[in-house]
Design a protein around this motif. Structure first.
Motif, PDB file in Angstrom:
ATOM      1  N   THR A  33      10.927  -4.203  -5.291  1.00 37.72           N
ATOM      2  CA  THR A  33       9.701  -3.657  -5.667  1.00 37.72           C
ATOM      3  C   THR A  33       9.964  -2.029  -5.975  1.00 37.72           C
ATOM      4  N   TYR A  34      10.566  -1.325  -5.204  1.00 32.17           N
ATOM      5  CA  TYR A  34      10.434   0.087  -5.374  1.00 32.17           C
ATOM      6  C   TYR A  34      11.877   0.661  -6.395  1.00 32.17           C
ATOM      7  N   SER A  84       8.810   0.228   5.478  1.00 33.39           N
ATOM      8  CA  SER A  84       8.243   1.241   4.730  1.00 33.39           C
ATOM      9  C   SER A  84       9.376   2.295   4.043  1.00 33.39           C
ATOM     10  N   LEU A  85       8.964   2.958   2.854  1.00 34.81           N
ATOM     11  CA  LEU A  85      10.101   3.703   2.450  1.00 34.81           C
ATOM     12  C   LEU A  85       9.762   5.069   2.653  1.00 34.81           C
ATOM     13  N   ASN A  86      10.999   5.760   3.191  1.00 38.99           N
ATOM     14  CA  ASN A  86      11.158   7.311   3.127  1.00 38.99           C
ATOM     15  C   ASN A  86      11.714   7.811   2.195  1.00 38.99           C
ATOM     16  N   GLU A 101       0.835  -1.303   0.012  1.00 40.37           N
ATOM     17  CA  GLU A 101      -0.037   0.081  -0.204  1.00 40.37           C
ATOM     18  C   GLU A 101       0.873   1.545   0.005  1.00 40.37           C
ATOM     19  N   ASP A 102       0.959   1.844  -1.121  1.00 41.50           N
ATOM     20  CA  ASP A 102       1.704   3.288  -1.291  1.00 41.50           C
ATOM     21  C   ASP A 102       3.111   2.523  -1.114  1.00 41.50           C
ATOM     22  N   ASP A 103       3.866   3.393  -0.115  1.00 42.52           N
ATOM     23  CA  ASP A 103       5.085   3.275   0.225  1.00 42.52           C
ATOM     24  C   ASP A 103       5.428   2.210   1.481  1.00 42.52           C
TER      25      ASP A 103
END
Length: 163
Positions: free
Chosen positions: A92-93, A51-53, A27-29
Motif C-alpha cells: 500500500t505504501y 502504522s508507518l514511521n 487513514e494517513d500512515d
C-alpha cells in the motif's frame, strides 16, 4: 521485488482466505485491518493496527490480535494473517527492503508466536517497562498478491471517536 514465497505460506494463506474475508481502513500512515468469517459474516477481529514511521523507516505493528486462535481448526492461520497483512501494508505504501518491522508484545507472545514466524527475522531487542518485549526485524520485500484484501467503508457510528 523478489518472488520467493515460503511453502508454509503457499499452503496456509489459501486456508485463511477460504474461511475469512480481510478488509482494511486506511487513514494517513495507519491501517486498521478486519477479519470477517465468510459463512457467518461475523467480524472476529477488533485489534489489528499497523502504522508507518517514515522517519525511522519502520513498519510498526501497533496491535495484532486477529482472534483467529479462538476459531476452530485455526492452527497457523494467525501466522498466515500476519504475513499477508504486513505485505499488504508494505504494498500500500510502496515500501522496500530498507524498512524494518517493529512491535511491542508480551515476552510469552514473542516466544510462542512472533519468534516462530520463519518468513520474518523478528528478534527480541529487549524487555522494557511493564514486561514488554521490544521486537525488531527487517521487512523481507517480496512480491505477494494482496488484492483480495478489500477496502472497508467505516460508517459514522463505527468511528471510535467523533469530534
Amino acid at each position: 521485488m523478489a518472488s520467493i514465497e515460503s511453502n508454509f505460506m503457499k499452503k496456509n494463506v489459501p486456508r485463511l482466505l477460504s474461511r475469512y474475508e480481510l478488509s482494511y481502513y486506511k487513514e494517513d500512515d495507519c491501517i486498521e485491518y478486519f477479519i470477517t468469517d465468510k459463512d457467518s459474516k461475523e467480524q472476529i477481529s477488533y485489534a489489528i493496527v499497523i502504522s508507518l514511521n517514515r522517519n525511522s523507516k519502520e513498519i510498526h505493528v501497533s496491535r495484532f490480535c486477529p482472534e483467529l486462535s479462538k476459531q476452530v481448526e485455526s492452527k497457523y492461520l494467525s501466522a498466515a494473517c500476519f504475513y499477508l497483512l504486513i505485505h499488504h501494508f508494505a504494498n500500500t505504501y510502496h515500501l522496500g527492503k530498507d524498512y524494518s518491522i517493529s512491535l511491542e508484545t508480551r515476552p510469552v507472545t514473542y516466544k510462542e508466536f512472533f519468534s516462530l514466524l520463519k518468513d520474518f527475522d523478528l528478534q527480541l531487542n529487549g524487555i522494557k517497562l511493564c514486561e514488554t518485549a521490544e521486537v525488531l526485524g527487517e521487512y523481507p520485500a517480496i512480491d505477494v498478491e494482496t488484492s483480495m484484501i478489500g477496502k472497508k467503508i467505516i460508517s459514522k457510528k463505527e468511528m471510535p471517536f467523533q469530534v
